[in-house]
Design a protein around this motif. Sequence first.
Motif, PDB file in Angstrom:
ATOM      1  N   VAL A 162       0.857  -1.186   0.000  1.00  0.00           N
ATOM      2  CA  VAL A 162       0.000   0.000   0.000  1.00  0.00           C
ATOM      3  C   VAL A 162       0.896   1.240   0.000  1.00  0.00           C
ATOM      4  O   VAL A 162       2.068   1.176   0.379  1.00  0.00           O
ATOM      5  CB  VAL A 162      -0.934   0.046   1.237  1.00  0.00           C
ATOM      6  N   ASP A 163       0.346   2.362  -0.446  1.00  0.00           N
ATOM      7  CA  ASP A 163       1.067   3.642  -0.378  1.00  0.00           C
ATOM      8  C   ASP A 163       0.674   4.341   0.912  1.00  0.00           C
ATOM      9  O   ASP A 163      -0.517   4.473   1.224  1.00  0.00           O
ATOM     10  CB  ASP A 163       0.680   4.540  -1.561  1.00  0.00           C
ATOM     11  N   VAL A 164       1.663   4.784   1.661  1.00  0.00           N
ATOM     12  CA  VAL A 164       1.415   5.407   2.962  1.00  0.00           C
ATOM     13  C   VAL A 164       2.054   6.786   2.993  1.00  0.00           C
ATOM     14  O   VAL A 164       3.191   6.966   2.558  1.00  0.00           O
ATOM     15  CB  VAL A 164       1.989   4.542   4.109  1.00  0.00           C
ATOM     16  N   THR A 165       1.299   7.756   3.506  1.00  0.00           N
ATOM     17  CA  THR A 165       1.822   9.109   3.690  1.00  0.00           C
ATOM     18  C   THR A 165       1.439   9.573   5.086  1.00  0.00           C
ATOM     19  O   THR A 165       0.293   9.382   5.518  1.00  0.00           O
ATOM     20  CB  THR A 165       1.239  10.087   2.662  1.00  0.00           C
ATOM     21  N   PHE A 166       2.395  10.174   5.813  1.00  0.00           N
ATOM     22  CA  PHE A 166       2.106  10.684   7.157  1.00  0.00           C
ATOM     23  C   PHE A 166       2.135  12.203   7.166  1.00  0.00           C
ATOM     24  O   PHE A 166       3.086  12.828   6.680  1.00  0.00           O
ATOM     25  CB  PHE A 166       3.108  10.159   8.184  1.00  0.00           C
ATOM     26  N   VAL A 167       1.087  12.795   7.715  1.00  0.00           N
ATOM     27  CA  VAL A 167       0.943  14.241   7.862  1.00  0.00           C
ATOM     28  C   VAL A 167       0.899  14.538   9.350  1.00  0.00           C
ATOM     29  O   VAL A 167       0.115  13.919  10.087  1.00  0.00           O
ATOM     30  CB  VAL A 167      -0.362  14.719   7.185  1.00  0.00           C
ATOM     31  N   ASP A 168       1.734  15.447   9.837  1.00  0.00           N
ATOM     32  CA  ASP A 168       1.837  15.644  11.280  1.00  0.00           C
ATOM     33  C   ASP A 168       0.657  16.433  11.850  1.00  0.00           C
ATOM     34  O   ASP A 168      -0.284  16.792  11.138  1.00  0.00           O
ATOM     35  CB  ASP A 168       3.178  16.283  11.649  1.00  0.00           C
ATOM     36  N   ALA A 169       0.714  16.709  13.148  1.00  0.00           N
ATOM     37  CA  ALA A 169      -0.397  17.365  13.840  1.00  0.00           C
ATOM     38  C   ALA A 169      -0.639  18.779  13.344  1.00  0.00           C
ATOM     39  O   ALA A 169      -1.717  19.348  13.580  1.00  0.00           O
ATOM     40  CB  ALA A 169      -0.133  17.375  15.351  1.00  0.00           C
ATOM     41  N   ASN A 170       0.344  19.371  12.679  1.00  0.00           N
ATOM     42  CA  ASN A 170       0.190  20.711  12.116  1.00  0.00           C
ATOM     43  C   ASN A 170      -0.224  20.664  10.647  1.00  0.00           C
ATOM     44  O   ASN A 170      -0.181  21.677   9.948  1.00  0.00           O
ATOM     45  CB  ASN A 170       1.499  21.494  12.245  1.00  0.00           C
ATOM     46  N   ASP A 171      -0.591  19.470  10.177  1.00  0.00           N
ATOM     47  CA  ASP A 171      -1.052  19.264   8.801  1.00  0.00           C
ATOM     48  C   ASP A 171       0.064  19.465   7.779  1.00  0.00           C
ATOM     49  O   ASP A 171      -0.183  19.906   6.658  1.00  0.00           O
ATOM     50  CB  ASP A 171      -2.245  20.179   8.457  1.00  0.00           C
ATOM     51  N   ILE A 172       1.287  19.137   8.180  1.00  0.00           N
ATOM     52  CA  ILE A 172       2.450  19.247   7.303  1.00  0.00           C
ATOM     53  C   ILE A 172       2.906  17.844   6.893  1.00  0.00           C
ATOM     54  O   ILE A 172       3.009  16.946   7.731  1.00  0.00           O
ATOM     55  CB  ILE A 172       3.614  19.980   8.008  1.00  0.00           C
ATOM     56  N   ARG A 199       5.208  14.935   6.319  1.00  0.00           N
ATOM     57  CA  ARG A 199       6.495  14.620   6.926  1.00  0.00           C
ATOM     58  C   ARG A 199       7.187  13.399   6.317  1.00  0.00           C
ATOM     59  O   ARG A 199       8.405  13.300   6.353  1.00  0.00           O
ATOM     60  CB  ARG A 199       6.314  14.385   8.431  1.00  0.00           C
ATOM     61  N   TRP A 200       6.410  12.477   5.742  1.00  0.00           N
ATOM     62  CA  TRP A 200       7.031  11.233   5.275  1.00  0.00           C
ATOM     63  C   TRP A 200       6.074  10.513   4.344  1.00  0.00           C
ATOM     64  O   TRP A 200       4.848  10.634   4.474  1.00  0.00           O
ATOM     65  CB  TRP A 200       7.362  10.344   6.474  1.00  0.00           C
ATOM     66  N   PHE A 201       6.637   9.768   3.383  1.00  0.00           N
ATOM     67  CA  PHE A 201       5.815   8.887   2.565  1.00  0.00           C
ATOM     68  C   PHE A 201       6.614   7.635   2.226  1.00  0.00           C
ATOM     69  O   PHE A 201       7.847   7.655   2.191  1.00  0.00           O
ATOM     70  CB  PHE A 201       5.325   9.582   1.288  1.00  0.00           C
ATOM     71  N   SER A 202       5.909   6.547   2.023  1.00  0.00           N
ATOM     72  CA  SER A 202       6.561   5.289   1.637  1.00  0.00           C
ATOM     73  C   SER A 202       6.770   5.273   0.125  1.00  0.00           C
ATOM     74  O   SER A 202       6.123   6.016  -0.612  1.00  0.00           O
ATOM     75  CB  SER A 202       5.695   4.094   2.054  1.00  0.00           C
ATOM     76  N   ASP A 203       7.652   4.387  -0.312  1.00  0.00           N
ATOM     77  CA  ASP A 203       7.905   4.284  -1.748  1.00  0.00           C
ATOM     78  C   ASP A 203       8.344   2.863  -2.060  1.00  0.00           C
ATOM     79  O   ASP A 203       9.470   2.475  -1.779  1.00  0.00           O
ATOM     80  CB  ASP A 203       8.967   5.283  -2.191  1.00  0.00           C
ATOM     81  N   ASN A 204       7.417   2.090  -2.615  1.00  0.00           N
ATOM     82  CA  ASN A 204       7.760   0.722  -3.009  1.00  0.00           C
ATOM     83  C   ASN A 204       8.101   0.617  -4.488  1.00  0.00           C
ATOM     84  O   ASN A 204       8.202  -0.465  -5.038  1.00  0.00           O
ATOM     85  CB  ASN A 204       6.617  -0.238  -2.663  1.00  0.00           C
ATOM     86  N   GLY A 205       8.263   1.781  -5.133  1.00  0.00           N
ATOM     87  CA  GLY A 205       8.620   1.810  -6.544  1.00  0.00           C
ATOM     88  C   GLY A 205       7.441   1.788  -7.483  1.00  0.00           C
ATOM     89  O   GLY A 205       7.602   1.985  -8.688  1.00  0.00           O
ATOM     90  N   GLU A 206       6.233   1.562  -6.953  1.00  0.00           N
ATOM     91  CA  GLU A 206       5.052   1.490  -7.803  1.00  0.00           C
ATOM     92  C   GLU A 206       3.888   2.246  -7.144  1.00  0.00           C
ATOM     93  O   GLU A 206       2.809   1.695  -6.925  1.00  0.00           O
ATOM     94  CB  GLU A 206       4.656   0.030  -8.054  1.00  0.00           C
ATOM     95  N   ARG A 207       4.111   3.493  -6.815  1.00  0.00           N
ATOM     96  CA  ARG A 207       3.079   4.275  -6.136  1.00  0.00           C
ATOM     97  C   ARG A 207       1.888   4.504  -7.070  1.00  0.00           C
ATOM     98  O   ARG A 207       2.033   4.643  -8.286  1.00  0.00           O
ATOM     99  CB  ARG A 207       3.637   5.623  -5.685  1.00  0.00           C
ATOM    100  N   ILE A 208       0.708   4.592  -6.462  1.00  0.00           N
ATOM    101  CA  ILE A 208      -0.520   4.877  -7.218  1.00  0.00           C
ATOM    102  C   ILE A 208      -0.558   6.354  -7.599  1.00  0.00           C
ATOM    103  O   ILE A 208      -0.794   6.711  -8.742  1.00  0.00           O
ATOM    104  CB  ILE A 208      -1.759   4.508  -6.380  1.00  0.00           C
ATOM    105  N   PHE A 209      -0.332   7.216  -6.617  1.00  0.00           N
ATOM    106  CA  PHE A 209      -0.288   8.653  -6.839  1.00  0.00           C
ATOM    107  C   PHE A 209       1.148   9.131  -6.646  1.00  0.00           C
ATOM    108  O   PHE A 209       1.845   8.652  -5.752  1.00  0.00           O
ATOM    109  CB  PHE A 209      -1.211   9.388  -5.857  1.00  0.00           C
TER     110      PHE A 209
END
Length: 538
Positions: free
Chosen positions: A430-440, A442-452
Amino acid sequence: MPEIEHNSVYRQKKIVEILKMLHEGGSFDEAKRIFDSTFSSVDVSEITSAERELIGSGLNPMEIQRLCNVHAAVFKGAINPGSGDSVEEVPGHPVAVIKLENTVITSLLDDELLPVLKKWQQSSNDATPSAQDQSYLQRMKTALSDLLTIDKHYQRKENLIFPIMDRYGITAPPKVMWGVDDDIRGWIKDALRLVNTEPTPPKYDIEAAIEKARKDIEEMIFKEEQILLPMVSEVFTPDDWALIQSESADIGYTLIPEPLPWQPSERDYAEAAKRKPSKMAQELNAMAQSMADEQDLANKQHIAEPESDAAPVIPDDLKAKKDDPAAINALPLHLRAEMGQVQAEQPAKEDARAQINVNISKQPAAKEKEMPEFVKQMLADEAAKPASKRRPRITESHLEIGAENHATIVMPTGDLDLNQLTGLFSVLPVDVTFVDANDIVRWFSDNGERIFPRTRAVIGRAVVNCHPPKSMDKVQKILDDFRSGAQDHADFWIDLHGTKKVYIRYFAVHDTKGTYLGCLEVSQDITEIQKLDGEKRL
């Protein structure tokens, strides 16, 4: 001859007056007459400042988007060229790549799609299309399919150039352009759908869709090459362009092979070091200072020293502005706060979202000091269980440093070292993206075949600015609900490009004490999963 000796305040007011006239339904001819009688030329900064002022006064960016082609028509022919470095014309440089793609897109329109459309229109209207008509129709299908790859061109702009523009406080043009990009995508899809429809729709319907796409594409090429690229060329650094180049291949290109590799040279850095403060920034700063002087604003009472003894992280290109009040006033709030030039109720990093995007009309909800109700209920349910059925207390997550600085992340359910953790995220289905408590972001995963597409340029960007204008309010509502505890997840599913079913889920993330930490976005291609039937046991 138009008077050009007006001061910056007068020029700014006049441009805003012209744009307001257009947005209130005024005559284009009258707006053009006023402009031509007032100005002999106009700089990109003056147009974008006026649009930013309109958005800041409450005008919906979607309204500016609706009339931005009219804006371009009013100013067309009178926009001063930018002062970008010639290095940007070197093959492989992102600017050269964008312009090359625009050249090929223009050729596809002018040398194939439009001539074939004209021939097809002039052919017979027999109930049974001739072989020649069928050939023309097939060529239009092919040309429109090729034109649809303009999505790659726009994705690179939206995911690489726009985030860096945000860092420099240039927030209005991306909002407007992104909306127009989506409109163009829609017109091309409409035209392609029509030419693939059987029986073939009336020729006028197909012509109208293709002509609308052509007009908007040509207007966007004009805006990119005469407004966007000159603007960013004055402020982007060689490292900015290097980041754009390094991330571009993952998104892809439109109608061109992968460009020659490009990296900034010593000469590029030397030229950038000699570059004077951008004309655009100087004019924006001068306008801001003139307006402040005219209104007799007492800015001094807003200036405060940083609360922390730690030195704020200030980009090198902003350090020179630290002692320039006009330059400070022209910066976005979050940068002014970082430089200790504005006093907020909370430190800048406590609500970076509102400070980065000053155009967000809805203010963030106040942080909940109490634990969300659903977390309280979970803890209460756990406490109510008999002691024999309660989950055992486990160690809080922490980091352990062993021999040779080997780091181990100790979590409640096991231990991982950094290599293991990195490898784990690289194979997640799965593609995962983390947005912190300030809505910024901060990080995303990358398995080489992201959907977006995700690029490193979005790290540190307000997540609402990573979405087109039509989606921003919905994204903000989800985040505000997560922050207040009104909901803890939100689910969506879409048909992507007509070939994939994508399941998108958002989760509120809390620590063990119930404090809101941020939002986790999880996207998954479930096309094949939906086809599963029966069982396959291990």
